[in-house]
Scaffold this motif. Structure first.
Motif, PDB file in Angstrom:
ATOM      1  N   LEU C 131      15.567  26.793  15.447  1.00  0.00           N
ATOM      2  CA  LEU C 131      15.481  28.056  15.224  1.00  0.00           C
ATOM      3  C   LEU C 131      15.716  28.584  13.939  1.00  0.00           C
ATOM      4  O   LEU C 131      15.016  29.770  13.953  1.00  0.00           O
ATOM      5  N   ASN C 151       7.930  41.238  15.579  1.00  0.00           N
ATOM      6  CA  ASN C 151       8.526  40.152  16.123  1.00  0.00           C
ATOM      7  C   ASN C 151       8.937  39.831  15.475  1.00  0.00           C
ATOM      8  O   ASN C 151       8.716  38.240  15.837  1.00  0.00           O
ATOM      9  N   ALA C 154      10.277  35.997  17.132  1.00  0.00           N
ATOM     10  CA  ALA C 154       9.539  34.647  18.238  1.00  0.00           C
ATOM     11  C   ALA C 154       8.305  34.604  17.490  1.00  0.00           C
ATOM     12  O   ALA C 154       7.881  33.400  17.371  1.00  0.00           O
ATOM     13  N   ARG C 155       7.889  34.658  15.995  1.00  0.00           N
ATOM     14  CA  ARG C 155       7.027  34.589  15.268  1.00  0.00           C
ATOM     15  C   ARG C 155       7.416  33.368  14.709  1.00  0.00           C
ATOM     16  O   ARG C 155       7.209  32.219  14.360  1.00  0.00           O
ATOM     17  N   HIS C 157      10.112  31.557  15.958  1.00  0.00           N
ATOM     18  CA  HIS C 157      10.210  30.991  17.727  1.00  0.00           C
ATOM     19  C   HIS C 157       8.968  29.836  17.190  1.00  0.00           C
ATOM     20  O   HIS C 157       8.688  28.595  17.628  1.00  0.00           O
ATOM     21  N   VAL C 158       7.576  30.404  17.169  1.00  0.00           N
ATOM     22  CA  VAL C 158       6.656  29.299  17.162  1.00  0.00           C
ATOM     23  C   VAL C 158       7.087  28.845  16.219  1.00  0.00           C
ATOM     24  O   VAL C 158       6.072  27.972  16.562  1.00  0.00           O
ATOM     25  N   ALA C 160       8.560  26.887  14.798  1.00  0.00           N
ATOM     26  CA  ALA C 160       9.946  25.683  15.128  1.00  0.00           C
ATOM     27  C   ALA C 160       9.564  25.321  16.134  1.00  0.00           C
ATOM     28  O   ALA C 160       9.080  23.711  15.741  1.00  0.00           O
ATOM     29  N   MET C 161       9.036  26.114  17.297  1.00  0.00           N
ATOM     30  CA  MET C 161       7.925  24.958  17.924  1.00  0.00           C
ATOM     31  C   MET C 161       7.177  23.852  17.611  1.00  0.00           C
ATOM     32  O   MET C 161       6.665  22.669  17.932  1.00  0.00           O
ATOM     33  N   VAL C 162       5.938  24.740  16.047  1.00  0.00           N
ATOM     34  CA  VAL C 162       4.841  23.649  16.037  1.00  0.00           C
ATOM     35  C   VAL C 162       5.183  22.469  15.871  1.00  0.00           C
ATOM     36  O   VAL C 162       4.814  20.947  15.172  1.00  0.00           O
ATOM     37  N   ALA C 185      -0.280  27.919  11.619  1.00  0.00           N
ATOM     38  CA  ALA C 185       0.944  27.832  12.127  1.00  0.00           C
ATOM     39  C   ALA C 185       1.503  28.749  10.758  1.00  0.00           C
ATOM     40  O   ALA C 185       2.290  30.178  11.627  1.00  0.00           O
ATOM     41  N   ASN C 188      -0.061  32.172   9.868  1.00  0.00           N
ATOM     42  CA  ASN C 188       0.208  33.367  11.206  1.00  0.00           C
ATOM     43  C   ASN C 188       1.216  33.867  11.385  1.00  0.00           C
ATOM     44  O   ASN C 188       2.077  34.807  12.093  1.00  0.00           O
ATOM     45  N   ALA C 189       2.326  33.622  10.956  1.00  0.00           N
ATOM     46  CA  ALA C 189       3.914  33.278  10.820  1.00  0.00           C
ATOM     47  C   ALA C 189       4.128  34.510  10.013  1.00  0.00           C
ATOM     48  O   ALA C 189       4.600  35.400   9.777  1.00  0.00           O
ATOM     49  N   ARG C 191       1.462  36.730   8.766  1.00  0.00           N
ATOM     50  CA  ARG C 191       0.317  37.243   8.197  1.00  0.00           C
ATOM     51  C   ARG C 191       1.325  38.721   7.967  1.00  0.00           C
ATOM     52  O   ARG C 191       1.969  38.899   8.849  1.00  0.00           O
TER      53      ARG C 191
ATOM     54  N   MET D 161       0.340  22.974  21.555  1.00  0.00           N
ATOM     55  CA  MET D 161       2.127  22.395  20.544  1.00  0.00           C
ATOM     56  C   MET D 161       2.477  23.582  21.025  1.00  0.00           C
ATOM     57  O   MET D 161       4.338  23.529  21.944  1.00  0.00           O
ATOM     58  N   ASN D 165       5.620  22.910  23.930  1.00  0.00           N
ATOM     59  CA  ASN D 165       6.450  22.730  23.691  1.00  0.00           C
ATOM     60  C   ASN D 165       8.163  23.773  24.878  1.00  0.00           C
ATOM     61  O   ASN D 165       9.351  23.649  24.718  1.00  0.00           O
ATOM     62  N   TYR D 169      11.405  22.789  25.607  1.00  0.00           N
ATOM     63  CA  TYR D 169      12.587  23.759  25.451  1.00  0.00           C
ATOM     64  C   TYR D 169      13.598  24.832  26.313  1.00  0.00           C
ATOM     65  O   TYR D 169      14.782  24.979  26.626  1.00  0.00           O
ATOM     66  N   ILE D 181       7.430  34.833  22.664  1.00  0.00           N
ATOM     67  CA  ILE D 181       7.315  34.116  21.979  1.00  0.00           C
ATOM     68  C   ILE D 181       5.329  33.268  22.197  1.00  0.00           C
ATOM     69  O   ILE D 181       4.428  33.806  21.713  1.00  0.00           O
ATOM     70  N   GLU D 184       3.133  36.077  21.376  1.00  0.00           N
ATOM     71  CA  GLU D 184       3.157  36.341  20.004  1.00  0.00           C
ATOM     72  C   GLU D 184       1.806  34.939  19.372  1.00  0.00           C
ATOM     73  O   GLU D 184       1.237  35.245  18.630  1.00  0.00           O
ATOM     74  N   ASN D 188      -1.878  35.254  17.737  1.00  0.00           N
ATOM     75  CA  ASN D 188      -2.365  34.740  16.364  1.00  0.00           C
ATOM     76  C   ASN D 188      -2.780  33.598  16.135  1.00  0.00           C
ATOM     77  O   ASN D 188      -3.930  33.791  15.361  1.00  0.00           O
TER      78      ASN D 188
END
Lengths: 191, 191, 191, 191
Positions: C131, C151, C154-155, C157-158, C160-162, C185, C188-189, C191, D161, D165, D169, D181, D184, D188
């Motif tokens: 993270l 953000n 948050a991005r 973390h998104v 990381a989750m993917v 992903a 998006n992160a 962008r 995903m 997650n 988490y 999250i 966000e 996206n």
DNA sequence: GATGAATGAGCATTCATTCAT
DNA sequence: GATGAATGAATGCTCATTCAT
């Protein structure tokens, strides 16, 4: 003694079938109940315990297994003696057609017997019934003048053993010419 | 294969004793362990399972039960034929002195057998070993000119059945004159 | 810490294989010993207990699973940022070729973790490593002017989750276009 | 099928509690029986085996875990699309309040699954239910003109995903701003 | 006559661990 | 470094039996 109810008989029938297939120990009351289509406790309405059920089968299965059921001693004459002895004895072969159940369960008892006083005595009596039966029969043959008086007891016992083993061997699946064996045994016995 | 360890033999001995007294199902590994004075899992070190233990006993107890252990066919001559046949056969009476265990467990197998493929085959072979043994023996008697050639197969089978049943009846506790019975059976067979 | 002995490594290898296949509980030391070809007590020479063995595997299997093993943050520039993020992340797909064992056992730990304080902390740290790694990376992107500052946590973390779920889904056997998913992903992160 | 008996439910409740705390293997039927305050065999009256009990929990715990339970696709319009997607998805956060048991046991299954055909299929279906659900939802968004048609499958999968997650988490105890999250991720996805 | 629910006792088996050798 | 032998504790499961209904 027994409720002459249908379920009662169903339990008995299922027991014969299952006990003869799996033995007393490996057949549980659950299995019997399932086979009959009732619940386990229902069996207890008809039989006080598993042991009581087995006792009942013991009485039931041996009630027709005695010497006179096979050998009708009164009908033996000096003329038909040999023939009767042979023909009567061959009735044992009919067991082959019959349901294996009775024979198998009979064997099960034979085993249980060595450990259970109750059955032991009863079975010895049965065995002796046949031993004595053959002795009496041969003695009658002596009286009728168609059987030699020498060693008749021993010969009667040989006859009883052969008779007894024919059913055992059949049960085990041995394919022998039992007919000839029996005839041979009879001929030796009355010679 | 078998550990030549003392415990191993103790387990075997205790098993013979208990199995013959209570049967396979009613004898638990706990009972055996207690009898030996070890813990239950210790049995598993020596035998993979209860079944494996029983298998071992099966092999062990039958390894000496074959026709030639009783009847030394090569020593039969025209002169001693009858005498040999009688004397050899009477060896079966020695079982009486022996520990009941082996006989009882042998009987236990006999029952188990009707339900267990493994043992069934093996026992049929043993039974046939005796049936054939007696046939060969009588044939040799024919060759030697001391046995009548008529129906020798049937007569051999009668002999086998009597021989077989002597041990059964002894086991059951029937007190008969087995000596005379066997002599009678032999005389009939070679007559 | 570990004896650099061959058997030691054999035990570790066998453990990876068996634990990943059957889980910790359903894999017994006997199984491991059998797989290695030694006796059970031999394992105790190398590891104090089953738990100690599992601990060892835990340390061993996670020692290379950290953010920097995948993402070489120092090499990211304003020019290659997007490309690097995509390519580095796609390394996770290589797991597919690799032995399932490591992934599976990693998952096994994940479960054990919820119940075991020892592992729990350690795993949380790992999760946070990723993270934070992604957060730092995106922050660097902001500094480099290639990532929007909005953000970013948050991005990250998104992302990381993917990233995390790609391996999970692969392990479960889901056939998805992970490549495209990751690219999407990433796009998006940043962008 | 299930007895509508109180004990039945008590067993289920105790099982959820204990299985989620110790895992399937380390929770014995004795423990469950003790927790319920009955004897071990009583469990067998209600469930045929430990496995059957676990199966029951499997069905029970997943019966409400499907896409439509979270996302009421029919209510999505061009006006509320983004808002609905966000709000519906945030329902997953409610799991936090709920008993951990269900989440934990769900995770337990996730592990068991990699080894058990039965569960594997079922879980893959669930996973795919969500993957497809998100895909359909975005497609509807495209139709409604509120979602860009580019790479919608990949974007739906990214969304799935992240959604997936978030619960993992949370279960692990990671304190993140899941709200942000998710927002966000949604932004996206529909951008 | 029969059932649902439950129990106490017991069983075969497995496991992690120990220890003398 | 490793083995043979053994153990204590536990596990899933089955069984005959009971009893209120």
């Amino acid at each position: 003694m027994a409720s002459n109810n249908k379920t009662h008989q169903n339990i008995v029938d299922a027991s014969y079938k299952l006990f003869s297939e799996y033995g007393f120990d490996k057949t549980s009351l659950s299995m019997i109940a399932a086979e009959v289509g009732i619940t386990k406790p229902a069996i207890y309405y008809h039989f006080a315990s598993k042991e009581a059920l087995i006792d009942y089968l013991f009485e039931d299965s041996f009630k027709d297994y005695h010497f006179e059921a096979y050998f009708t001693i009164d009908e033996f004459t000096s003329i038909n003696f040999q023939e009767m002895l042979i023909e009567n004895g061959l009735r044992i072969l009919l067991l082959e057609d019959e349901d294996d159940s009775v024979m198998r369960i009979l064997n099960e008892f034979l085993l249980t017997i060595t450990r259970n006083e109750n059955y032991h005595k009863r079975l010895l009596q049965m065995q002796e019934d046949f031993l004595n039966g053959f002795s009496e029969l041969l003695e009658k043959g002596v009286t009728l003048g168609v059987v030699s008086p020498m060693n008749i007891t021993a010969r009667a016992h040989v006859l009883a053993m052969v008779f007894d083993n024919i059913s055992s061997y059949m049960l085990m699946g041995l394919k022998l010419d039992y007919r000839l064996i029996w005839i041979e045994a009879v001929n030796n016995a009355i010679r």
